[in-house]
Design an enzyme around this catalytic site. Structure first.
Site, PDB file in Angstrom:
ATOM      1  N   TRP A 101     -44.898   2.005  -9.512  1.00 19.10           N
ATOM      2  CA  TRP A 101     -43.722   1.941 -10.383  1.00 19.10           C
ATOM      3  C   TRP A 101     -43.840   0.779 -11.364  1.00 19.10           C
ATOM      4  CZ3 TRP A 101     -42.150   6.481  -9.970  1.00 19.10           C
ATOM      5  CH2 TRP A 101     -42.124   7.140  -8.740  1.00 19.10           C
ATOM      6  N   ASP A 171     -36.966  -4.328 -10.808  1.00 20.78           N
ATOM      7  CA  ASP A 171     -36.634  -3.006 -10.285  1.00 20.78           C
ATOM      8  C   ASP A 171     -36.543  -3.161  -8.767  1.00 20.78           C
ATOM      9  OD1 ASP A 171     -36.638  -0.431  -9.242  1.00 20.78           O
ATOM     10  OD2 ASP A 171     -38.401   0.241 -10.357  1.00 20.78           O
ATOM     11  N   LYS A 195     -32.483   5.926  -2.821  1.00 21.26           N
ATOM     12  CA  LYS A 195     -33.174   5.459  -1.624  1.00 21.26           C
ATOM     13  C   LYS A 195     -32.221   4.896  -0.578  1.00 21.26           C
ATOM     14  CE  LYS A 195     -37.429   4.394  -4.147  1.00 21.26           C
ATOM     15  NZ  LYS A 195     -38.424   5.206  -3.436  1.00 21.26           N
TER      16      LYS A 195
END
Length: 265
Positions: A101, A171, A195
């Site tokens: 990511w 993030d 999540k």
């Protein structure tokens, strides 16, 4: 009823108590005669939902008053573009690449300015967090970017990088609301909710107000990706992901009831 054990990184398991409450309110939310899925985002009922959700999140994280809380769409991945579009005033940003990511965010930022990879663990398949105590931070860097937790590789920052005074952007999708956090150490902290907090489709961005530019740093930034557009409209510039925000709000209340982020940790 048989409930499976779900160890997916996301979409992940939600508290059964929250799901039952949502089921009870599916057809009629608190006497409105409609589901949250059906009501106007401009209605008094939804205004209460989103404002209460924001306040509960502020309580959970201890978010200071000089930070905006935005409930956005596009998932965390859309912020890979929004971050440089809003923040790259000097056209330079430093990235620490510790997983897929962070790598995708770094690659996206290269489209809008000079993205510099100041540290990486790709040499050993992202199996470690590099030493971030004395990084070659660019004098002109508008921010330093990290992905704080990497579910694919099982790594997490135990100590935040030394950004040498530059704004830290993180993030935190994979560890969002799993432990107490000092929001003041970040300029921008954001995460997709699927999540830990709610259904896919919502990203929550917590942004220090002085970092929200009057005009985005990158010319021709889409209106929807300009943080000021969303901040000025209190996340209601367009129809937000109402039902997802509603579920997040219920999870926030559940987290508070359970004892907060200290208990989650």
């Amino acid at each position: 009823m048989h409930r499976v054990y779900n160890f997916s990184a996301g979409p992940a398991v939600l508290p059964e108590e929250v799901l039952r409450e949502a089921a009870d309110e599916m057809l009629d939310y608190q006497g409105t005669g409609m589901s949250v899925m059906e009501m106007s985002h401009r209605s008094a009922a939804f205004d209460e939902i989103i404002k209460t959700a924001e306040q509960d999140l502020r309580d959970l994280m201890g978010i200071p008053d000089n930070y905006k809380v935005l409930f956005l769409q596009g998932g965390a991945s859309q912020q890979f573009a929004a971050v440089p579009m809003n923040l790259m005033k000097n056209g330079v940003a430093d990235y620490i690449v510790t997983g897929q990511w962070a790598k995708k965010a770094y690659q996206e930022a290269q489209k809008y300015g000079k993205a510099v990879k100041v540290a990486s663990s790709e040499d050993e398949t992202f199996s470690y967090i590099p030493d971030c105590s004395d990084l070659p931070i660019d004098d002109d860097a508008d921010y330093v970017y990290i992905c704080e937790n990497n579910t694919i590789y099982g790594t997490k920052y135990k100590k935040l990088p030394n950004t040498k005074g530059k704004t830290l952007v993180a993030d935190v999708s994979s560890c969002f609301l799993s432990e107490p956090v000092d929001v003041t150490k970040y300029g921008v902290i954001y995460g997709g909710v699927q999540k830990n907090v709610g259904p896919a489709g919502v990203v929550i961005a917590i942004i220090r107000e002085d970092l929200i530019p009057e005009k985005p740093a990158v010319e021709n930034t889409p209106t929807m990706l300009a943080w000021k557009t969303q901040a000025d409209a209190d996340s209601l510039y367009n129809t937000p992901p109402c039902y997802g925000i509603y579920i997040c709000g219920k999870v926030f209340k559940w987290l508070k009831k359970m004892g907060g982020l200290e208990e989650m940790q």
